[in-house]
Design a protein around this motif. Structure first.
Motif, PDB file in Angstrom:
ATOM      1  N   ASN A   1      27.586  28.214   3.896  1.00 15.37           N
ATOM      2  CA  ASN A   1      27.294  29.224   2.885  1.00 15.37           C
ATOM      3  C   ASN A   1      25.987  28.845   2.188  1.00 15.37           C
ATOM      4  OD1 ASN A   1      29.753  31.015   3.026  1.00 15.37           O
ATOM      5  ND2 ASN A   1      30.701  29.001   2.787  1.00 15.37           N
ATOM      6  N   THR A   2      25.179  29.830   1.853  1.00 19.26           N
ATOM      7  CA  THR A   2      23.776  29.566   1.577  1.00 19.26           C
ATOM      8  C   THR A   2      23.466  29.095   0.158  1.00 19.26           C
ATOM      9  OG1 THR A   2      23.357  31.896   1.048  1.00 19.26           O
ATOM     10  CG2 THR A   2      23.078  31.218   3.351  1.00 19.26           C
ATOM     11  N   TYR A   3      24.329  29.387  -0.799  1.00 22.72           N
ATOM     12  CA  TYR A   3      24.075  28.946  -2.173  1.00 22.72           C
ATOM     13  C   TYR A   3      25.215  28.091  -2.714  1.00 22.72           C
ATOM     14  CZ  TYR A   3      23.681  29.098  -7.265  1.00 22.72           C
ATOM     15  OH  TYR A   3      23.631  28.752  -8.603  1.00 22.72           O
TER      16      TYR A   3
ATOM     17  N   GLY B   1      43.168  27.381 -16.427  1.00 18.20           N
ATOM     18  CA  GLY B   1      44.410  27.274 -15.670  1.00 18.20           C
ATOM     19  C   GLY B   1      44.246  27.403 -14.175  1.00 18.20           C
ATOM     20  N   SER B   2      43.014  27.379 -13.684  1.00 15.01           N
ATOM     21  CA  SER B   2      42.776  27.501 -12.244  1.00 15.01           C
ATOM     22  C   SER B   2      42.751  26.123 -11.588  1.00 15.01           C
ATOM     23  CB  SER B   2      41.462  28.237 -11.981  1.00 15.01           C
ATOM     24  OG  SER B   2      41.507  29.550 -12.514  1.00 15.01           O
ATOM     25  N   ILE B   3      43.023  26.106 -10.280  1.00 18.01           N
ATOM     26  CA  ILE B   3      43.060  24.863  -9.508  1.00 18.01           C
ATOM     27  C   ILE B   3      42.274  25.065  -8.216  1.00 18.01           C
ATOM     28  CG2 ILE B   3      44.529  23.181  -8.331  1.00 18.01           C
ATOM     29  CD1 ILE B   3      46.809  24.041 -10.218  1.00 18.01           C
ATOM     30  N   VAL B   4      41.456  24.073  -7.885  1.00 16.91           N
ATOM     31  CA  VAL B   4      40.738  24.039  -6.612  1.00 16.91           C
ATOM     32  C   VAL B   4      41.150  22.748  -5.917  1.00 16.91           C
ATOM     33  CG1 VAL B   4      38.464  23.901  -5.526  1.00 16.91           C
ATOM     34  CG2 VAL B   4      38.791  25.354  -7.550  1.00 16.91           C
ATOM     35  N   ARG B   5      41.843  22.851  -4.776  1.00 12.45           N
ATOM     36  CA  ARG B   5      42.350  21.626  -4.165  1.00 12.45           C
ATOM     37  C   ARG B   5      42.348  21.705  -2.637  1.00 12.45           C
ATOM     38  NH1 ARG B   5      48.673  22.368  -6.110  1.00 12.45           N
ATOM     39  NH2 ARG B   5      49.259  24.014  -4.623  1.00 12.45           N
ATOM     40  N   ARG B   6      42.119  20.537  -2.038  1.00  2.89           N
ATOM     41  CA  ARG B   6      42.229  20.318  -0.590  1.00  2.89           C
ATOM     42  C   ARG B   6      41.332  21.260   0.228  1.00  2.89           C
ATOM     43  NH1 ARG B   6      47.744  20.655  -1.889  1.00  2.89           N
ATOM     44  NH2 ARG B   6      47.857  22.561  -0.625  1.00  2.89           N
ATOM     45  N   ASN B   7      40.149  21.543  -0.258  1.00  5.60           N
ATOM     46  CA  ASN B   7      39.204  22.359   0.486  1.00  5.60           C
ATOM     47  C   ASN B   7      38.127  21.476   1.111  1.00  5.60           C
ATOM     48  OD1 ASN B   7      40.057  25.226  -0.447  1.00  5.60           O
ATOM     49  ND2 ASN B   7      39.888  24.041  -2.345  1.00  5.60           N
ATOM     50  N   ALA B   8      37.564  21.926   2.219  1.00  4.03           N
ATOM     51  CA  ALA B   8      36.405  21.285   2.838  1.00  4.03           C
ATOM     52  C   ALA B   8      35.217  22.217   2.675  1.00  4.03           C
ATOM     53  CB  ALA B   8      36.674  21.003   4.310  1.00  4.03           C
ATOM     54  N   ILE B   9      34.177  21.714   2.028  1.00  3.94           N
ATOM     55  CA  ILE B   9      32.985  22.506   1.753  1.00  3.94           C
ATOM     56  C   ILE B   9      31.828  21.825   2.472  1.00  3.94           C
ATOM     57  CG2 ILE B   9      31.488  23.466  -0.031  1.00  3.94           C
ATOM     58  CD1 ILE B   9      34.913  22.212  -1.024  1.00  3.94           C
ATOM     59  N   LEU B  10      31.343  22.434   3.527  1.00  2.04           N
ATOM     60  CA  LEU B  10      30.445  21.758   4.461  1.00  2.04           C
ATOM     61  C   LEU B  10      29.116  22.496   4.592  1.00  2.04           C
ATOM     62  CD1 LEU B  10      33.130  21.247   7.262  1.00  2.04           C
ATOM     63  CD2 LEU B  10      32.629  19.725   5.344  1.00  2.04           C
ATOM     64  N   ASP B  11      28.022  21.724   4.650  1.00  2.00           N
ATOM     65  CA  ASP B  11      26.688  22.250   4.990  1.00  2.00           C
ATOM     66  C   ASP B  11      26.302  23.453   4.142  1.00  2.00           C
ATOM     67  OD1 ASP B  11      26.454  20.284   6.935  1.00  2.00           O
ATOM     68  OD2 ASP B  11      27.397  21.527   8.447  1.00  2.00           O
ATOM     69  N   THR B  12      26.313  23.271   2.834  1.00  2.00           N
ATOM     70  CA  THR B  12      25.976  24.342   1.900  1.00  2.00           C
ATOM     71  C   THR B  12      24.490  24.309   1.583  1.00  2.00           C
ATOM     72  OG1 THR B  12      28.178  24.082   0.912  1.00  2.00           O
ATOM     73  CG2 THR B  12      26.549  25.344  -0.335  1.00  2.00           C
ATOM     74  N   GLY B  13      23.864  25.494   1.523  1.00  2.00           N
ATOM     75  CA  GLY B  13      22.474  25.573   1.108  1.00  2.00           C
ATOM     76  C   GLY B  13      21.618  26.358   2.074  1.00  2.00           C
TER      77      GLY B  13
ATOM     78  N   ALA C   1      21.370  24.397  -4.460  1.00  2.00           N
ATOM     79  CA  ALA C   1      22.596  24.530  -3.680  1.00  2.00           C
ATOM     80  C   ALA C   1      23.703  23.744  -4.364  1.00  2.00           C
ATOM     81  CB  ALA C   1      22.403  24.041  -2.247  1.00  2.00           C
ATOM     82  N   ILE C   2      24.923  24.303  -4.341  1.00  2.00           N
ATOM     83  CA  ILE C   2      26.074  23.709  -5.025  1.00  2.00           C
ATOM     84  C   ILE C   2      27.285  23.806  -4.104  1.00  2.00           C
ATOM     85  CG2 ILE C   2      27.586  23.862  -7.035  1.00  2.00           C
ATOM     86  CD1 ILE C   2      25.244  25.356  -8.459  1.00  2.00           C
ATOM     87  N   GLY C   3      27.984  22.713  -3.937  1.00  2.00           N
ATOM     88  CA  GLY C   3      29.192  22.746  -3.115  1.00  2.00           C
ATOM     89  C   GLY C   3      30.316  23.507  -3.792  1.00  2.00           C
TER      90      GLY C   3
ATOM     91  N   GLY D   1      27.433  17.616   2.727  1.00  2.00           N
ATOM     92  CA  GLY D   1      26.200  18.303   3.062  1.00  2.00           C
ATOM     93  C   GLY D   1      25.842  19.396   2.085  1.00  2.00           C
ATOM     94  N   VAL D   2      24.913  19.107   1.164  1.00  2.00           N
ATOM     95  CA  VAL D   2      24.396  20.103   0.221  1.00  2.00           C
ATOM     96  C   VAL D   2      22.880  19.967   0.233  1.00  2.00           C
ATOM     97  CG1 VAL D   2      24.364  20.936  -2.144  1.00  2.00           C
ATOM     98  CG2 VAL D   2      26.463  19.933  -1.221  1.00  2.00           C
ATOM     99  N   LEU D   3      22.200  20.959   0.803  1.00  2.00           N
ATOM    100  CA  LEU D   3      20.747  20.888   0.950  1.00  2.00           C
ATOM    101  C   LEU D   3      20.158  22.273   0.732  1.00  2.00           C
ATOM    102  CD1 LEU D   3      18.154  19.357   1.616  1.00  2.00           C
ATOM    103  CD2 LEU D   3      18.594  19.836   4.036  1.00  2.00           C
ATOM    104  N   ALA D   4      19.422  22.431  -0.353  1.00  2.00           N
ATOM    105  CA  ALA D   4      18.793  23.708  -0.675  1.00  2.00           C
ATOM    106  C   ALA D   4      17.534  23.905   0.144  1.00  2.00           C
ATOM    107  CB  ALA D   4      18.454  23.756  -2.165  1.00  2.00           C
ATOM    108  N   ALA D   5      17.142  25.162   0.303  1.00  2.00           N
ATOM    109  CA  ALA D   5      15.798  25.465   0.759  1.00  2.00           C
ATOM    110  C   ALA D   5      14.832  25.178  -0.386  1.00  2.00           C
ATOM    111  CB  ALA D   5      15.698  26.930   1.192  1.00  2.00           C
TER     112      ALA D   5
END
Length: 290
Positions: free
Chosen positions: A133-135, A144-156, A167-169, A185-189
């Motif tokens: 995903n690009t950004y 009250g929200s939860i973010v868990r057990r996700n894989a966030i790969l090659d963002t940017g 770029a933000i994971g 992997g977080v690499l902006a243009a």
């Protein structure tokens, strides 16, 4: 062969003869409806499912819009794709604005400006794979929200005006718990000056949430940009515990930042950042290596 061994052998033969039933097929019984083409809108509460890979070339709006409260989107590990829109896309993969109690799980989301973008509160984002995903891989806003057990790969790589150079994971707003995720992997243009700023996990106005057991690696920067494993903006009594952060040893890098010394960091490892912990109270057991 004794009776017990014979029974085990028969059970083994039976398992070979019966086709394996995957978790996706088992979960279909709970589905109120299916999303078979994009873009799509969910207007009815309940569990909505994918039963095949779907993709779209839209460059704005959202592939799936959640337009009501109390919705579960279960992708059953199928793909929600947006790569064909290119790096200037402004489209979201899954979006909900001003909604409550949205759950997104088991989704493989690729190629959007932001993979998942939920606003409101009481959300749960779990067990997703967000790739290329690009950004931003995912963004969740609301107490009250939860973010868990996700894989966030090659963002940017976004070339959309206003988003180049960043770029933000994972990004969250308000009191959100972020637990057991992998950002790799977080690499902006580059922006117009050649700068790139990367952040593994970014929280905003997190006054009482927690960041526990996350793994962040491959966050990069260039030029006057900076890189951070965990960046807390406007934070209060946020707890940052047992996170493993591996940076690129470039200048302008920090493992963990807090906006207030009320934030506490315990037993974190920051390896490859010029600065280990900034702004937070170091409550012990933290390790920093450049």
């Amino acid at each position: 062969m004794n009776h017990f061994a014979t029974r085990l052998a028969l059970l083994g033969l039976l398992a070979m003869a019966v086709p394996f039933q995957g978790r996706a097929a088992e979960s279909y019984d709970n589905c109120a409806g299916f999303i078979d083409s994009l873009p799509a809108a969910i207007n009815t509460e309940g569990v909505w499912c994918l039963r095949k890979d779907v993709s779209t070339a839209i460059a704005a709006g959202a592939a799936i819009t959640v337009a009501t409260n109390n919705v579960t989107l279960d992708c059953n590990d199928f793909k929600l794709g947006g790569l064909s829109a290119g790096t200037a896309t402004a489209a979201r993969g899954v979006q909900a604005e001003g909604r409550q109690n949205i759950r997104v799980r088991n989704c493989n989301i690729r190629g959007f400006h932001t993979g998942i973008d939920l606003d409101g509160g009481g959300h749960l984002v779990e067990d997703n794979n967000l790739n290329a995903n690009t950004y931003m891989g995912l963004r969740v806003s609301g107490d009250g929200s939860i973010v868990r057990r996700n894989a966030i790969l090659d963002t940017g790589g976004s070339t959309l005006p206003g988003f180049q150079g960043t770029a933000i994971g994972v990004g969250t707003v308000e009191n959100v718990d972020i637990v057991d995720n992998t950002v790799d992997g977080v690499l902006a243009a580059s922006d117009a000056t050649g700068a790139k700023t990367g952040t593994g996990i970014r929280t905003e106005s997190n006054l009482a949430g927690s960041l526990i057991g996350n793994r962040v690696r491959g966050v990069q920067a260039a030029g006057t940009g900076s890189h951070a494993g965990i960046r807390n903006i406007g934070s209060g009594r946020v707890a940052i515990v047992d996170n493993l952060l591996s940076g690129s040893a470039e200048a302008n890098g920090v493992g963990i930042t807090c906006a207030s010394s009320q934030g506490t960091a315990v037993r974190n490892v920051a390896n490859g950042y010029p600065a280990g912990i900034q702004g937070c109270t170091d409550s012990g057991g933290n390790v920093h290596m450049l």
